[in-house]
Structures are given as structure tokens and as C-alpha cells.
Design a protein around this motif. Sequence first.
Motif, PDB file in Angstrom:
ATOM      1  N   ILE A 146      97.664  21.474 -28.493  1.00  0.00           N
ATOM      2  CA  ILE A 146      97.071  20.951 -27.257  1.00  0.00           C
ATOM      3  C   ILE A 146      97.937  19.838 -26.679  1.00  0.00           C
ATOM      4  O   ILE A 146      98.149  19.751 -25.462  1.00  0.00           O
ATOM      5  CB  ILE A 146      95.639  20.433 -27.510  1.00  0.00           C
ATOM      6  N   SER A 147      98.458  18.989 -27.550  1.00  0.00           N
ATOM      7  CA  SER A 147      99.283  17.870 -27.094  1.00  0.00           C
ATOM      8  C   SER A 147     100.521  18.347 -26.353  1.00  0.00           C
ATOM      9  O   SER A 147     100.845  17.850 -25.260  1.00  0.00           O
ATOM     10  CB  SER A 147      99.708  17.006 -28.290  1.00  0.00           C
ATOM     11  N   LEU A 148     101.239  19.311 -26.922  1.00  0.00           N
ATOM     12  CA  LEU A 148     102.473  19.767 -26.283  1.00  0.00           C
ATOM     13  C   LEU A 148     102.194  20.425 -24.940  1.00  0.00           C
ATOM     14  O   LEU A 148     102.894  20.179 -23.951  1.00  0.00           O
ATOM     15  CB  LEU A 148     103.226  20.739 -27.202  1.00  0.00           C
ATOM     16  N   GLU A 149     101.175  21.250 -24.873  1.00  0.00           N
ATOM     17  CA  GLU A 149     100.852  21.904 -23.598  1.00  0.00           C
ATOM     18  C   GLU A 149     100.403  20.870 -22.565  1.00  0.00           C
ATOM     19  O   GLU A 149     100.720  20.996 -21.380  1.00  0.00           O
ATOM     20  CB  GLU A 149      99.788  22.980 -23.816  1.00  0.00           C
ATOM     21  N   SER A 150      99.671  19.841 -23.015  1.00  0.00           N
ATOM     22  CA  SER A 150      99.254  18.775 -22.101  1.00  0.00           C
ATOM     23  C   SER A 150     100.448  17.960 -21.613  1.00  0.00           C
ATOM     24  O   SER A 150     100.470  17.490 -20.471  1.00  0.00           O
ATOM     25  CB  SER A 150      98.256  17.844 -22.799  1.00  0.00           C
ATOM     26  N   TYR A 151     101.440  17.786 -22.485  1.00  0.00           N
ATOM     27  CA  TYR A 151     102.648  17.047 -22.114  1.00  0.00           C
ATOM     28  C   TYR A 151     103.389  17.740 -20.965  1.00  0.00           C
ATOM     29  O   TYR A 151     103.831  17.095 -20.002  1.00  0.00           O
ATOM     30  CB  TYR A 151     103.565  16.914 -23.336  1.00  0.00           C
ATOM     31  N   ILE A 152     103.506  19.064 -21.053  1.00  0.00           N
ATOM     32  CA  ILE A 152     104.195  19.821 -20.006  1.00  0.00           C
ATOM     33  C   ILE A 152     103.403  19.779 -18.704  1.00  0.00           C
ATOM     34  O   ILE A 152     103.968  19.597 -17.613  1.00  0.00           O
ATOM     35  CB  ILE A 152     104.429  21.272 -20.459  1.00  0.00           C
ATOM     36  N   VAL A 153     102.097  19.919 -18.791  1.00  0.00           N
ATOM     37  CA  VAL A 153     101.244  19.839 -17.592  1.00  0.00           C
ATOM     38  C   VAL A 153     101.366  18.461 -16.948  1.00  0.00           C
ATOM     39  O   VAL A 153     101.446  18.345 -15.713  1.00  0.00           O
ATOM     40  CB  VAL A 153      99.772  20.136 -17.944  1.00  0.00           C
ATOM     41  N   ASN A 154     101.416  17.431 -17.758  1.00  0.00           N
ATOM     42  CA  ASN A 154     101.554  16.074 -17.233  1.00  0.00           C
ATOM     43  C   ASN A 154     102.885  15.893 -16.503  1.00  0.00           C
ATOM     44  O   ASN A 154     102.947  15.248 -15.439  1.00  0.00           O
ATOM     45  CB  ASN A 154     101.443  15.059 -18.372  1.00  0.00           C
ATOM     46  N   LEU A 155     103.959  16.456 -17.058  1.00  0.00           N
ATOM     47  CA  LEU A 155     105.267  16.389 -16.393  1.00  0.00           C
ATOM     48  C   LEU A 155     105.228  17.066 -15.023  1.00  0.00           C
ATOM     49  O   LEU A 155     105.747  16.540 -14.034  1.00  0.00           O
ATOM     50  CB  LEU A 155     106.333  17.058 -17.257  1.00  0.00           C
ATOM     51  N   LEU A 156     104.599  18.221 -14.966  1.00  0.00           N
ATOM     52  CA  LEU A 156     104.498  18.953 -13.698  1.00  0.00           C
ATOM     53  C   LEU A 156     103.714  18.159 -12.654  1.00  0.00           C
ATOM     54  O   LEU A 156     104.075  18.137 -11.472  1.00  0.00           O
ATOM     55  CB  LEU A 156     103.833  20.311 -13.923  1.00  0.00           C
ATOM     56  N   LYS A 157     102.656  17.489 -13.099  1.00  0.00           N
ATOM     57  CA  LYS A 157     101.835  16.704 -12.172  1.00  0.00           C
ATOM     58  C   LYS A 157     102.571  15.462 -11.692  1.00  0.00           C
ATOM     59  O   LYS A 157     102.596  15.155 -10.492  1.00  0.00           O
ATOM     60  CB  LYS A 157     100.518  16.307 -12.840  1.00  0.00           C
ATOM     61  N   THR A 158     103.165  14.729 -12.629  1.00  0.00           N
ATOM     62  CA  THR A 158     103.829  13.476 -12.246  1.00  0.00           C
ATOM     63  C   THR A 158     105.068  13.728 -11.387  1.00  0.00           C
ATOM     64  O   THR A 158     105.448  12.870 -10.585  1.00  0.00           O
ATOM     65  CB  THR A 158     104.234  12.663 -13.500  1.00  0.00           C
ATOM     66  N   LYS A 159     105.671  14.879 -11.532  1.00  0.00           N
ATOM     67  CA  LYS A 159     106.845  15.234 -10.719  1.00  0.00           C
ATOM     68  C   LYS A 159     106.457  16.034  -9.471  1.00  0.00           C
ATOM     69  O   LYS A 159     107.319  16.542  -8.755  1.00  0.00           O
ATOM     70  CB  LYS A 159     107.857  16.025 -11.552  1.00  0.00           C
ATOM     71  N   GLN A 160     105.135  16.149  -9.253  1.00  0.00           N
ATOM     72  CA  GLN A 160     104.585  16.784  -8.045  1.00  0.00           C
ATOM     73  C   GLN A 160     105.111  18.215  -7.863  1.00  0.00           C
ATOM     74  O   GLN A 160     105.577  18.606  -6.788  1.00  0.00           O
ATOM     75  CB  GLN A 160     104.899  15.931  -6.811  1.00  0.00           C
ATOM     76  N   LEU A 161     104.987  18.981  -8.924  1.00  0.00           N
ATOM     77  CA  LEU A 161     105.447  20.367  -8.908  1.00  0.00           C
ATOM     78  C   LEU A 161     104.286  21.363  -9.001  1.00  0.00           C
ATOM     79  O   LEU A 161     104.498  22.544  -9.325  1.00  0.00           O
ATOM     80  CB  LEU A 161     106.418  20.606 -10.075  1.00  0.00           C
ATOM     81  N   GLU A 162     103.088  20.897  -8.697  1.00  0.00           N
ATOM     82  CA  GLU A 162     101.911  21.768  -8.802  1.00  0.00           C
ATOM     83  C   GLU A 162     101.962  22.941  -7.814  1.00  0.00           C
ATOM     84  O   GLU A 162     101.439  24.017  -8.100  1.00  0.00           O
ATOM     85  CB  GLU A 162     100.629  20.961  -8.589  1.00  0.00           C
ATOM     86  N   ASN A 163     102.600  22.728  -6.652  1.00  0.00           N
ATOM     87  CA  ASN A 163     102.706  23.818  -5.672  1.00  0.00           C
ATOM     88  C   ASN A 163     103.498  24.999  -6.224  1.00  0.00           C
ATOM     89  O   ASN A 163     103.175  26.163  -5.950  1.00  0.00           O
ATOM     90  CB  ASN A 163     103.348  23.320  -4.380  1.00  0.00           C
ATOM     91  N   GLU A 164     104.524  24.701  -7.013  1.00  0.00           N
ATOM     92  CA  GLU A 164     105.315  25.773  -7.604  1.00  0.00           C
ATOM     93  C   GLU A 164     104.518  26.523  -8.671  1.00  0.00           C
ATOM     94  O   GLU A 164     104.677  27.733  -8.851  1.00  0.00           O
ATOM     95  CB  GLU A 164     106.613  25.211  -8.195  1.00  0.00           C
ATOM     96  N   VAL A 165     103.670  25.790  -9.364  1.00  0.00           N
ATOM     97  CA  VAL A 165     102.789  26.431 -10.344  1.00  0.00           C
ATOM     98  C   VAL A 165     101.827  27.371  -9.635  1.00  0.00           C
ATOM     99  O   VAL A 165     101.619  28.519 -10.054  1.00  0.00           O
ATOM    100  CB  VAL A 165     102.007  25.371 -11.154  1.00  0.00           C
TER     101      VAL A 165
END
Length: 323
Positions: free
Chosen positions: A222-241
Motif C-alpha cells: 500500500i505504501s509504495l502504490e500510495s507513494y506513486i499516486v502522491n508523486l502524480l498528484k504533487t506534480k499535477q499529472l492527474e490529467n494524464e492519468v
Amino acid sequence: MQLEFDTTIFNSFIYFKTRIPYELKLNKEKYMFEINIELTDQLKKRQRKFRIQNKNLIVKDQVVPPSNSNFSEFNMATQKYSYTISELDIQLEIFEDEIDCIKDYFSDTKKGEKILSRIFQNILLVFSQIYNESMAGTEFLRPVASYYGPFIAIFVLRENNNPKMYGMKITVSYVLSKINKQKILDLDIVKNQNFMWRYYFNKAKHSYDLFDNLDTILSSAISLESYIVNLLKTKQLENEVEAIKSKKRSVTFFDEIKILEKNTIIDKQSSKKIKECFNKLKNNRNMIVHGDLDSTIISRKYAEESINSLIELYEQLAKDFIN
């Protein structure tokens, strides 16, 4: 404490005596179990038996209230409690070719305390698995040796057909080593950034120390998957997701890694390390969710692999947040 063991059931055995701070719901006083696990590096995997004898005791005038007891009283005048706890006597079968190493455990104080604590912990893991299945969810014994404070350990062996106590140790299980390698943060909600990935990372480490192997594996994943999701959010890449979701209806972990790599948030070397760590965690997690693990004991090596892989990865990629 009164020592109670039966010298007729095993030629040689380690005897443990401890009190746990609540009452076990057992129908009988004595139980015999058979196991086939590795207890230490010297006590290899083989068929061996252990016997548990349970006795319920009433303790009076306690400052701390009970956590699980059929009987409980509170004295308003003294502000103290009286309730029932359990006292356990455990006899673990030892074979003739193991006697010398057991003697070594009782001779070497520092080494012996750690190894005897580990043996005691592993017996609790086996017993708790059987006990928790039998209780049908009405209660759940936490098999954590360090919760139970001091315990007595005695080695009894038969010489010339006479049982003899070789040695006695009164020790605690706090000597079990801790995996934590990161500093403790100040308790400041305003100052500290709260991350779900770090929460589950810390939970995985703590669960490993408590020999909660299944949660170590699950929390690490859970931690590793949350880490990647956090990176995507903080780098504002949710639109690409969301763009990938609209095409494929779902986004995989590896899709998320590609997005981060394409946007130079991580380089190829980091991407490779993340994938390697994820594959280890995924394989270990899948053994749980697909029912491949038969015992919490068996999962210890997978728990160790999971948390060590995650620590190694975060020490490289998220050092500022854990050190």
C-alpha cells in the motif's frame, strides 16, 4: 509464579512461563499441538510438539483496567481494578541433536535472551493462529511477545533417566531487534507533511517488529502504490492519468511509472528500481490475497523481503522525508 511442567511427555524441552494481561477463552486447561516450522537457525523445520497449559488468575488492586476479562470489579474508594488474567505454561519438545545448541542459549546471556525471545514469539504465532481461528472472530489474540513483559525460560533434559533443569532465565522480549532505521519526527501536525505512503511505511516497519508478517507485506505494498499516486498528484499529472483511464478504463502501476518517467519526474534508473521493488511486493501480497500462504510463520521471510526492499527504495528516492 509456581513452575508447572510435566517431565513425562518429552525427554528434553524448553519450558516457558508467562502471564498475559487478559483472559483467554479456553475450554480445557491443557492442549497439545504439533508444528513443522523453523524456530531459529539451529532449530530447523521438523515435526515437533509443544504443550500449552492455561490457568486463569484473579489479580486484585490493579491500577490499569482489564482489556479482556469475564470478571471485572472497580473499587471507587481506591480507584483500582480486580479482574481475571491468564497464566501460560509452555513446553517445547527438543531433540537430542539440538541439546548442545540449547545449552549454548542458556549459557550466553545476551545471545540467549534474543534467541529464546524469538522461539517464544514463534510459539505465540502458532498458538494465536489456532486460537484466533477457533474464536470465530469474537476475539483476536495479538501474538506479540513484547506485550507480555517478563517470562521465565528453563531447559529441562533427561540424564540417566532423570529429568534435570539445566538452566533458568528470566527475561523480556523487548530484546527482539527493531528494523527502524529512520529518525523520529517532531509531533507537530502543522509543521510535518502528512503522507499516506509514509503512514503505511511506518505501519509496515512497526508490524514487522511485532511479527505481524501479513500486515507488513500488505502495508508495504500500500505504501509504495500510495507513494506513486502522491508523486502524480504533487506534480499535477492527474490529467494524464485520466487520459489513460478514458482509453483503457483502468490505469496500471506501470502506466503511472511511464507517466512519471515521460515527464522526467524520475529517471530510468529510478524507474527500474521502483519496478523491481513493486514486483517483490506484488508477488508477496498476491500470496496473501490469493490464499497461497498457509501460515503467518511461513510469511516471515516474505515480510522481511518486503520491508527491506521498501526501506532501500525510500532511502534512495525519498530520503528527505524519512531521514
